[in-house]
Design an enzyme around this catalytic site. Structure first.
Site, PDB file in Angstrom:
ATOM      1  N   ASN A  25      -4.715 -10.677  -6.309  1.00 23.83           N
ATOM      2  CA  ASN A  25      -5.568 -10.490  -5.273  1.00 23.83           C
ATOM      3  C   ASN A  25      -7.053 -10.445  -5.676  1.00 23.83           C
ATOM      4  OD1 ASN A  25      -7.049  -9.342  -3.152  1.00 23.83           O
ATOM      5  ND2 ASN A  25      -5.304  -8.480  -2.249  1.00 23.83           N
ATOM      6  N   LYS A  28      -8.981  -7.481  -4.556  1.00 23.30           N
ATOM      7  CA  LYS A  28      -8.878  -6.308  -5.220  1.00 23.30           C
ATOM      8  C   LYS A  28      -9.679  -6.305  -6.549  1.00 23.30           C
ATOM      9  CE  LYS A  28      -4.131  -5.083  -4.037  1.00 23.30           C
ATOM     10  NZ  LYS A  28      -2.865  -4.373  -4.462  1.00 23.30           N
ATOM     11  N   ASP A  81      -0.943  -0.835  -6.890  1.00 21.29           N
ATOM     12  CA  ASP A  81      -0.024  -0.857  -5.800  1.00 21.29           C
ATOM     13  C   ASP A  81      -0.576  -0.139  -4.738  1.00 21.29           C
ATOM     14  OD1 ASP A  81       2.450  -2.602  -4.881  1.00 21.29           O
ATOM     15  OD2 ASP A  81       2.655  -0.428  -4.053  1.00 21.29           O
ATOM     16  N   PHE A 160     -10.098  -7.942   3.358  1.00 16.30           N
ATOM     17  CA  PHE A 160      -8.892  -8.540   3.389  1.00 16.30           C
ATOM     18  C   PHE A 160      -7.686  -7.664   4.011  1.00 16.30           C
ATOM     19  CE2 PHE A 160      -6.627  -6.520   0.013  1.00 16.30           C
ATOM     20  CZ  PHE A 160      -7.490  -5.603  -0.433  1.00 16.30           C
ATOM     21  N   ASP A 163      -7.745  -4.431   6.352  1.00 15.32           N
ATOM     22  CA  ASP A 163      -9.248  -4.002   6.608  1.00 15.32           C
ATOM     23  C   ASP A 163      -9.906  -3.988   8.014  1.00 15.32           C
ATOM     24  OD1 ASP A 163      -9.646  -3.334   3.922  1.00 15.32           O
ATOM     25  OD2 ASP A 163     -10.831  -4.920   3.469  1.00 15.32           O
ATOM     26  N   ARG A 189      -8.586   2.778  -3.098  1.00 16.60           N
ATOM     27  CA  ARG A 189      -8.589   1.972  -4.379  1.00 16.60           C
ATOM     28  C   ARG A 189      -9.788   2.588  -5.286  1.00 16.60           C
ATOM     29  NH1 ARG A 189      -8.327  -2.294  -2.290  1.00 16.60           N
ATOM     30  NH2 ARG A 189      -6.096  -2.351  -2.383  1.00 16.60           N
TER      31      ARG A 189
HETATM   32  P1  IMP Z   1      -0.297  -4.603  -2.498  1.00 23.11           P
HETATM   33  O1  IMP Z   1      -0.709  -3.317  -3.511  1.00 23.11           O
HETATM   34  O2  IMP Z   1      -0.850  -6.016  -2.974  1.00 23.11           O
HETATM   35  O3  IMP Z   1       1.250  -4.893  -2.384  1.00 23.11           O
HETATM   36  O4  IMP Z   1      -0.918  -4.490  -0.928  1.00 23.11           O
HETATM   37  C1  IMP Z   1       0.135  -4.390   0.181  1.00 23.11           C
HETATM   38  C2  IMP Z   1      -0.552  -4.829   1.340  1.00 23.11           C
HETATM   39  O5  IMP Z   1      -1.497  -3.895   1.814  1.00 23.11           O
HETATM   40  C3  IMP Z   1      -1.031  -6.080   1.433  1.00 23.11           C
HETATM   41  O6  IMP Z   1      -0.695  -6.879   2.425  1.00 23.11           O
HETATM   42  C4  IMP Z   1      -2.600  -5.956   1.301  1.00 23.11           C
HETATM   43  O7  IMP Z   1      -2.926  -6.875   1.780  1.00 23.11           O
HETATM   44  C5  IMP Z   1      -2.779  -4.848   1.997  1.00 23.11           C
HETATM   45  N1  IMP Z   1      -3.735  -3.936   1.329  1.00 23.11           N
HETATM   46  C6  IMP Z   1      -3.879  -3.292   0.013  1.00 23.11           C
HETATM   47  N2  IMP Z   1      -5.051  -2.742  -0.166  1.00 23.11           N
HETATM   48  C7  IMP Z   1      -5.749  -2.926   1.157  1.00 23.11           C
HETATM   49  C8  IMP Z   1      -6.964  -2.778   1.358  1.00 23.11           C
HETATM   50  O8  IMP Z   1      -7.909  -2.115   0.726  1.00 23.11           O
HETATM   51  N3  IMP Z   1      -7.538  -3.059   2.674  1.00 23.11           N
HETATM   52  C9  IMP Z   1      -6.573  -3.620   3.368  1.00 23.11           C
HETATM   53  N4  IMP Z   1      -5.339  -3.963   3.148  1.00 23.11           N
HETATM   54  C10 IMP Z   1      -4.964  -3.719   1.885  1.00 23.11           C
END
Ligand code: IMP
Length: 205
Positions: A25, A28, A81, A160, A163, A189
């Site tokens: 990502n 991130k 995660d 993303f 958000d 984060r």
């Molecule tokens: P993962 O940590 O990549 O497994 O994230 C899980 C889900 O949460 C994914 O669909 C990401 O797009 C969403 N996500 C994770 N962090 C954020 C963030 O900071 N803002 C918005 N969506 C998030």
């Protein structure tokens, strides 16, 4: 100015104050890099798709991903995660956030929340660090907020994932309406990364 992740990894020297971030990502990666770079920690992005364990806890998922990634690349690294926990849905989607986002997206979440008064939600992040000496170490961050009634992107960074539908308690804006700098002041984060940075700086002088 970085054009892409490869630029970053090409410049990365694994040594003092350099770290690999295993993620697919780029949003991130940019958030993490923009916190660590100014304090002298270089970050490289490495896309490596491993098996993600199914668990009800982001901690366990992050820890297992870090161990798996280290066993494959044998370099000090971090993985992250994250999950969105919605109070009125008993914490759903939580650790299943990625699947839920991929399938029903923000529109689907807002539909599930239609007519629901309690719109409180928490974003949770676990950063897992791994190197041979320390084994897995976990750093966590959380932000409380509310789900909006509609998607709001504004002309901020447009963000993303969730958000556009998440508004932190201390703000009038959704994460997607904020600049990255604004999001980094409040986000789950950023809190986890700052905890990691505090510890990491003490290890490598
Ligand atoms: P993962 O940590 O990549 O497994 O994230 C899980 C889900 O949460 C994914 O669909 C990401 O797009 C969403 N996500 C994770 N962090 C954020 C963030 O900071 N803002 C918005 N969506 C998030």
């Amino acid at each position: 100015m970085l054009k892409n992740a490869n630029d970053s990894i090409a410049k990365l020297q694994i040594g003092n104050k350099s770290i690999l971030f295993i993620t697919g990502n780029f949003h991130k990666f940019e958030e993490v890099r923009s916190i660590l770079n100014p304090i002298g920690i270089a970050v490289g992005m490495l896309r490596m798709k491993g098996k993600e364990v199914q668990s009800d806890h982001t901690k366990e998922i992050a820890e297992n991903s870090a161990i798996e990634a280290f066993n494959r690349c044998h370099l000090p690294l971090i993985v992250e995660d994250a999950g969105l926990f919605i109070y009125a849905l008993e914490g759903f989607p939580g650790p299943y956030s990625a699947y839920v986002y991929k399938t029903i997206q923000n529109r689907g979440i807002l539909k599930l929340m239609k007519d629901t008064q309690n719109r409180k939600a928490t974003f949770h992040s676990t950063i897992a660090y791994y190197n041979q000496k320390t084994g897995p170490l976990l750093f966590e961050g959380e932000v409380e907020g509310e789900l909006t009634l509609t998607e709001r992107k504004g002309d901020g960074n447009s963000g993303f994932g969730f958000d556009p539908i998440f508004q932190p308690a201390q703000s009038e804006k959704t994460f997607a309406e904020m600049t990255q700098k604004e999001k980094n002041k409040l986000s789950h984060r950023a809190k986890a990364v700052n905890k990691f940075a505090e510890w990491y700086k003490k290890q490598v002088q």
